[in-house]
Scaffold this motif. Structure first.
Motif, short mmCIF file in Angstrom:
data_model
loop_
_atom_site.label_atom_id
_atom_site.label_comp_id
_atom_site.label_asym_id
_atom_site.label_seq_id
_atom_site.Cartn_x
_atom_site.Cartn_y
_atom_site.Cartn_z
N ILE A 41 22.63 60.14 69.22
CA ILE A 41 23.96 59.35 69.41
C ILE A 41 23.76 58.03 70.29
CG2 ILE A 41 26.43 59.48 70.75
CD1 ILE A 41 26.14 62.50 70.31
N VAL A 42 22.82 58.00 71.12
CA VAL A 42 22.86 56.77 71.58
C VAL A 42 22.07 55.75 70.81
CG1 VAL A 42 21.30 55.50 73.25
CG2 VAL A 42 22.49 57.74 73.93
N GLU A 43 21.04 56.35 69.85
CA GLU A 43 20.64 55.36 69.02
C GLU A 43 21.79 54.89 67.87
OE1 GLU A 43 18.01 53.73 68.99
OE2 GLU A 43 17.44 54.86 70.61
N LYS A 44 22.65 55.72 67.31
CA LYS A 44 23.73 55.26 66.52
C LYS A 44 24.56 54.28 67.14
CE LYS A 44 22.69 57.63 62.96
NZ LYS A 44 22.52 57.11 61.40
N VAL A 45 24.88 54.41 68.40
CA VAL A 45 25.84 53.51 69.05
C VAL A 45 24.98 52.11 69.20
CG1 VAL A 45 26.91 52.87 71.35
CG2 VAL A 45 27.12 55.26 70.39
N ARG A 46 23.72 52.44 69.58
CA ARG A 46 22.89 50.96 69.64
C ARG A 46 22.99 50.21 68.57
NH1 ARG A 46 18.21 53.07 71.86
NH2 ARG A 46 19.18 52.75 73.88
N TYR A 47 22.63 50.94 67.17
CA TYR A 47 22.62 50.26 65.97
C TYR A 47 23.82 49.73 65.66
CZ TYR A 47 21.61 49.51 61.20
OH TYR A 47 21.49 49.09 59.85
N MET A 48 25.16 50.45 65.84
CA MET A 48 26.58 49.84 65.58
C MET A 48 26.76 48.41 66.46
SD MET A 48 30.07 51.52 66.06
CE MET A 48 30.30 50.70 67.67
N LEU A 49 26.18 48.40 67.40
CA LEU A 49 26.51 47.25 68.21
C LEU A 49 25.25 46.29 68.24
CD1 LEU A 49 28.14 49.26 71.28
CD2 LEU A 49 29.34 47.84 69.45
N ARG A 50 24.55 46.37 67.45
CA ARG A 50 23.30 45.69 67.33
C ARG A 50 23.71 44.26 67.00
NH1 ARG A 50 24.29 47.79 62.41
NH2 ARG A 50 24.14 46.81 60.56
N TYR A 51 24.58 43.58 66.61
CA TYR A 51 24.71 42.32 66.70
C TYR A 51 25.60 41.72 67.76
CZ TYR A 51 23.65 43.08 61.95
OH TYR A 51 22.90 43.26 60.44
N ALA A 52 26.13 42.70 68.86
CA ALA A 52 26.72 42.13 69.96
C ALA A 52 25.93 41.47 70.90
CB ALA A 52 27.43 43.32 70.77
#
Length: 402
Positions: free
Chosen positions: A359-370
């Protein structure tokens, strides 16, 4: 839904249904929701109906007279004044019904009668709550109630017992039967059958009130709360899917309730809002059955949008080396809660930490351009309020201050 709760919502229905009457009256500001210039009526849950019916039946036995209106206070603090239908008294037993009103919300139980039969008992002072005709029976694990139990959830059980106890006093016993003659037919339009609840509807509701609201309006109301907390100087926010998660945060993790914001099913939206508002840290706390979807990259977790719970659980078990027999058995489970016993028997409880990390990795990937994405932590729990897994020790997650 809150966690993997049973629901009386219709499985498929588009749009809103116009309704013209409401049996329960609350103050005008509490009774409606405005959205884009249109007024939407609130309603009340099957749990509120059962509670009111039980209370008025108890009052009728006590007073030995028919009563046609009753007042209750819902778990959310809203007072409902409800009309009573079909009241009757026979000695130490009374029956009364309340007509369900879902407001302008799509609901398979709208306009049906929810009955309570209250029989006073002199030989004991216990209050026993049972389900009768049209109330479903739990036939599978995974809905937070024992197999064989009537599908009357914990919050309605508590409010029914509390209201009746207030009427009959501490030394009197009572048997309360909740029933709904139309329940079996109405249940065919719900998800109950898929969840192993057979023969009728569920008596549910954590707040007692049904609030109709468009998705965009709902999301915006959640974001406003997030903005308020950031304006107060908070840098950490705890996202929960619903009331169960909020209670778990305060009662089990002993974290600050002021940090909690309900994200409902809008995980991706709320994470993006937290990033926009420059929160430094987000802690996501929820039931496995809700948050496991995020491990599959599903950031809108309503079952109408996507349901990858069992597929995701099986995938992570397979990655950890589980044999095919366990994978097949887990895949056949109706809910993640039902799968937990199988996982425990095979000593694969470490799968929950594995899922939390995913879950943490998916969140990190979703917000990767922030530019500055918040740090994310995840805590998963069961219906029994037990921590199942986390991306790092829950004590460490809970101890971090603002």
């Amino acid at each position: 839904m809150d966690s993997e709760q049973t629901t009386n919502s219709q499985a498929i229905q588009d749009g809103q249904t116009e309704r013209t009457s409401i049996a329960g009256q609350v103050s005008p500001s509490e009774n409606v929701v405005w959205h884009r210039g249109k007024l939407y009526r609130k309603g009340y849950t099957t749990g509120s109906c059962a509670t009111a019916a039980a209370k008025v039946a108890a009052l009728m036995v006590r007073r030995q007279q028919l009563i046609y209106q009753v007042s209750i206070v819902t778990p959310s603090g809203v007072t409902l004044n409800l009309n009573v239908e079909d009241p009757s008294i026979e000695g130490q037993e009374a029956v009364a019904a309340i007509r369900k009103d879902g407001g302008d919300d799509v609901d398979a139980t709208h306009d049906m009668l929810i009955y309570a039969r209250v029989s006073l008992q002199d030989e004991h002072n216990d209050i026993v709550i049972t389900g009768g005709q049209g109330v479903g029976v739990v036939t599978q694990k995974g809905v937070g109630l024992p197999i064989g139990e009537a599908a009357i959830n914990k919050t309605p059980r508590h409010t029914i017992e509390q209201e009746v106890r207030d009427v009959i006093g501490p030394n009197q016993g009572a048997v309360i039967e909740i029933f709904a003659p139309e329940g079996e037919e109405r249940a065919l339009k719900t998800y109950n059958g898929k969840l192993g609840i057979q023969g009728g509807i569920s008596i549910i509701g954590t707040t007692g009130i049904v609030t109709p609201m468009s998705e965009e309006s709902w999301k915006r109301s959640l974001a406003i709360e997030l903005e308020q907390k950031r304006a107060q100087g908070l840098e950490t926010v705890i996202f929960v899917p619903g009331n169960h998660g909020e209670r778990f945060v305060t009662e089990q993790l002993h974290m600050n309730a002021d940090w909690v914001v309900n994200m409902s099913n809008f995980v991706g939206y709320m994470l993006q809002e937290a990033t926009r508002l420059q929160f430094k840290r987000v802690v996501m706390v929820g039931h496995l059955g809700k948050l496991i979807k995020v491990a599959a990259g599903v950031f809108h977790t309503h079952s109408h949008v996507a349901d990858a719970r069992m597929e995701t659980l099986v995938t992570h078990l397979a990655l950890l080396g589980a044999d095919n027999a366990l994978l097949q058995a887990v895949f056949r489970c109706p809910t993640t809660e039902a799968a937990m016993e199988l996982i425990s028997e095979q000593h694969f409880e470490h799968v929950y930490d594995h899922i939390a990390h995913a879950i943490v990795e998916k969140v990190r990937y979703m917000l990767r351009y922030a530019n500055q994405a918040p740090q994310c932590d995840v805590v998963l729990f069961s219906y029994d309020n037990v921590v199942l897994g986390s991306n790092r020790p829950p004590q460490e997650i809970a101890e971090v201050d603002q």
